[in-house]
Motif scaffolding. Structure first.
Motif, mmCIF file in Angstrom:
data_model
loop_
_atom_site.group_PDB
_atom_site.id
_atom_site.type_symbol
_atom_site.label_atom_id
_atom_site.label_comp_id
_atom_site.label_asym_id
_atom_site.label_seq_id
_atom_site.Cartn_x
_atom_site.Cartn_y
_atom_site.Cartn_z
ATOM 1 N N GLY A 1 39.930 59.942 92.588
ATOM 2 C CA GLY A 1 40.044 60.043 93.223
ATOM 3 C C GLY A 1 40.672 58.633 93.487
ATOM 4 O O GLY A 1 41.722 58.155 94.020
ATOM 5 N N VAL A 2 39.345 57.431 93.451
ATOM 6 C CA VAL A 2 39.408 55.991 93.950
ATOM 7 C C VAL A 2 40.413 55.756 92.441
ATOM 8 O O VAL A 2 42.284 55.011 93.439
ATOM 9 C CB VAL A 2 39.112 55.034 93.340
ATOM 10 C CG1 VAL A 2 39.175 54.310 93.763
ATOM 11 C CG2 VAL A 2 37.526 55.711 94.278
ATOM 12 N N GLY A 3 41.153 55.863 91.642
ATOM 13 C CA GLY A 3 41.896 55.693 90.863
ATOM 14 C C GLY A 3 43.423 55.894 90.989
ATOM 15 O O GLY A 3 44.275 55.273 91.312
ATOM 16 N N ILE A 4 43.538 56.975 91.317
ATOM 17 C CA ILE A 4 45.030 57.725 91.710
ATOM 18 C C ILE A 4 44.801 57.368 93.143
ATOM 19 O O ILE A 4 46.684 56.948 93.351
ATOM 20 C CB ILE A 4 44.432 59.643 91.887
ATOM 21 C CG1 ILE A 4 44.783 60.461 91.248
ATOM 22 C CG2 ILE A 4 46.048 60.244 93.552
ATOM 23 C CD1 ILE A 4 44.229 61.633 91.064
ATOM 24 N N ASN A 5 44.593 56.896 94.083
ATOM 25 C CA ASN A 5 45.163 55.749 95.411
ATOM 26 C C ASN A 5 45.681 54.763 94.905
ATOM 27 O O ASN A 5 46.406 54.194 95.228
ATOM 28 C CB ASN A 5 44.274 56.005 96.308
ATOM 29 C CG ASN A 5 44.283 57.611 96.959
ATOM 30 O OD1 ASN A 5 45.033 58.191 97.799
ATOM 31 N ND2 ASN A 5 43.246 58.789 96.823
ATOM 32 N N MET A 6 44.563 54.237 93.893
ATOM 33 C CA MET A 6 45.176 52.841 93.894
ATOM 34 C C MET A 6 45.939 52.720 92.948
ATOM 35 O O MET A 6 47.283 51.889 92.366
ATOM 36 C CB MET A 6 43.769 51.769 93.332
ATOM 37 C CG MET A 6 42.932 52.228 93.637
ATOM 38 S SD MET A 6 43.260 50.958 95.098
ATOM 39 C CE MET A 6 43.408 49.219 94.170
ATOM 40 N N ALA A 7 46.252 53.799 91.924
ATOM 41 C CA ALA A 7 47.965 53.721 91.040
ATOM 42 C C ALA A 7 48.892 53.953 91.448
ATOM 43 O O ALA A 7 50.014 53.499 91.548
ATOM 44 C CB ALA A 7 47.714 55.006 89.669
ATOM 45 N N LEU A 8 48.822 54.276 92.905
ATOM 46 C CA LEU A 8 49.940 55.707 93.395
ATOM 47 C C LEU A 8 50.397 53.774 94.479
ATOM 48 O O LEU A 8 51.812 53.506 94.831
ATOM 49 C CB LEU A 8 49.497 56.408 94.571
ATOM 50 C CG LEU A 8 49.697 57.765 93.984
ATOM 51 C CD1 LEU A 8 49.094 58.627 94.730
ATOM 52 C CD2 LEU A 8 51.260 57.982 93.447
ATOM 53 N N ARG A 9 49.345 53.001 95.014
ATOM 54 C CA ARG A 9 49.607 52.243 95.755
ATOM 55 C C ARG A 9 50.303 51.126 94.953
ATOM 56 O O ARG A 9 51.186 50.206 95.458
ATOM 57 C CB ARG A 9 48.198 50.934 96.153
ATOM 58 C CG ARG A 9 48.086 50.288 96.734
ATOM 59 C CD ARG A 9 46.875 49.152 97.241
ATOM 60 N NE ARG A 9 46.618 48.093 97.724
ATOM 61 C CZ ARG A 9 46.535 46.655 97.036
ATOM 62 N NH1 ARG A 9 46.420 46.736 96.086
ATOM 63 N NH2 ARG A 9 47.022 46.134 98.077
#
Length: 470
Positions: free
Chosen positions: A418-426
């Motif tokens: 979940g961290v990776g997804i939000n950081m990738a989207l950011r």
């Protein structure tokens, strides 16, 4: 008490006087406040299961779901409150993605100690503690949710909300010990699905708050959870049980950490649960930032995917019980690749209807994959026990202790997805103003997950026993 002690009874811990038989434990007698401990627990024994085990396990499952459900709601609270945070808060989309990423990061990291806390303190005892701890982030949010609060303060509160995500690990480890292998897919699916749906419920509650009171009243949403947390804590204290057979087994954690299948399944669980929680946190922000939806418009759509993904998680577990977890997981990753392709195409074309359709399908598939992947874990360790030459009860005990410890690690690593997804989207929004690049990366990850599932668990099997409970 005058009731005799038998193998199917659930007595108090040694320090508490008296003993509880299965019927008394079922109805909560003798819970003196010093903790209730079931000394004998053998769910693989069908006679024991039908006499006592089924009822006790079901009661603990229901109460586990209640606490875990509220935990997920608190964990995902910032993803909903971001919809209330208009221009007057002074936080851009990248800043909001970072807040939810911080909450996701802390929740994932805390899953490791939470998962092992069950063996140290007891499932019932730790459920009480972890439920009560939800009061801290909820109270903090009630204080700080207003324009003018510094970003640093919001960051600190986002850290506190992470405790809600950690409840999943202790809950899954606890419930895994209550159920026999033949029912673990269903039981773990129900437990996790009931918890996951907390994401959709808090999003629905956010929609109701915005529709009735407007986007300037986020405290109403937060305040509604305070009495719910108190009720969940009290119910857990009065009616749940601890299992002595899983107490203080620190060696299981070390063994699970050394087993390569713990880390292979962690990699796969990033693709299923990591996607579910990451998309749940990010969906509303993407709708606002890329497609220009208002808070009310975004809130009216964000709950659909998490709701469906949560509801089908038990279905994924049940399918895995019947067809084999590896087979269902492989098919699921193939379908997730296709759904991610639709999302990429919709993002490139700026097509909101296609984007929503692709995302909803992707949410459903993450739920199915969550159920089937977690069902694989007990089957893998049962096969590993047979590979080591164990049979019967000895194999069941080893599988139960290692799969419970492994789930704590797998759940934690999956949460980091979940961290990776939000950081990738950011990063994608910073560079291009859209999430297209991030979605393409997610698609590639699902392809790799499908290949790993095939190579490790379908082509070769585990211990040379293809599909044996896996």
């Amino acid at each position: 008490m005058t009731a005799p002690t038998t193998a199917s009874e659930a007595p108090e811990a040694p320090e508490a006087p008296g003993a509880l038989d299965g019927s008394e434990a079922l109805h909560g007698s003798g819970a003196s406040g010093r903790g209730r401990w079931i000394e004998h627990w053998d769910p693989e024994d069908e006679g024991f299961w039908e006499r006592t085990g089924r009822r006790v396990a079901r009661r603990n499952l229901v109460l586990s779901v209640v606490s875990e459900h509220i935990g997920f709601s608190v964990w995902s609270m910032f993803s909903v409150l971001a919809l209330f945070m208009g221009p007057e808060y002074g936080i851009d989309p990248a800043g909001k993605f970072f807040l939810v990423a911080v909450a996701s990061l802390v929740g994932a990291a805390l899953r490791v100690p939470y998962g092992f806390a069950v063996a140290r303190f007891g499932g019932r005892n730790w459920t009480v503690v972890s439920a009560a701890m939800l009061l801290a982030p909820t109270t903090a949010l009630l204080v700080v949710m207003e324009p003018g609060t510094s970003y640093t303060t919001f960051m600190l509160v986002a850290v506190l909300t992470g405790v809600g995500g950690a409840n999943f690990a202790s809950s899954m480890t606890n419930i895994n010990s209550f159920y026999p292998l033949r029912l673990k897919g269903w039981a773990l699916g129900m437990n996790a699905g009931g918890g996951n749906i907390g994401v959709a419920v808090v999003q629905l509650a956010g929609l109701l708050t915005i529709a009735v009171a407007g986007a300037a009243q986020p405290r109403l949403l937060v305040a509604a959870y305070l009495p719910l947390i108190v009720v969940a804590t009290v119910l857990s204290a009065r009616h749940m049980d601890n299992l002595s057979p899983v107490r203080n087994d620190t060696g299981a954690a070390r063994e699970a950490a050394r087993d390569r299948h713990t880390w292979i399944m962690s990699f796969l669980y990033i693709g299923t649960f990591g996607s579910f929680i990451g998309y749940s946190f990010a969906f509303g922000l993407v709708l606002q930032s890329q497609f220009g939806r208002t808070p009310l418009q975004a809130a009216s759509l964000t709950f659909i995917g998490p709701l469906l993904g949560s509801l089908v998680r038990p279905v994924g577990g049940r399918l895995a019980d019947r067809l084999g977890g590896a087979r269902v997981t492989l098919w699921n990753f193939g379908a997730m690749t296709g759904a991610a392709g639709i999302v990429v195409a919709a993002s490139m074309r700026e097509s909101l209807p296609l984007f929503i359709a692709g995302f909803v399908v992707l949410f459903v598939l993450t739920g199915l994959g969550n159920g089937s992947a977690f069902k694989m874990v007990p089957g893998i360790f049962r096969a590993r026990a047979r590979e080591a030459g164990l049979t019967g009860e000895a194999a069941a005990v080893r599988a139960r202790r290692l799969s419970g410890a492994s789930m704590a690690l797998i759940g934690a690593v999956g949460g980091f997805g979940g961290v990776g997804i939000n950081m990738a989207l950011r990063q994608s929004f910073i560079e291009s103003g859209t999430g297209t690049g991030a979605f393409a990366v997610f698609l590639g990850y699902y392809v790799v997950c499908a290949v790993v599932t095939w190579v490790v668990y379908m082509r070769r099997g585990v211990g040379g026993v293809r599909g044996a409970g896996v």
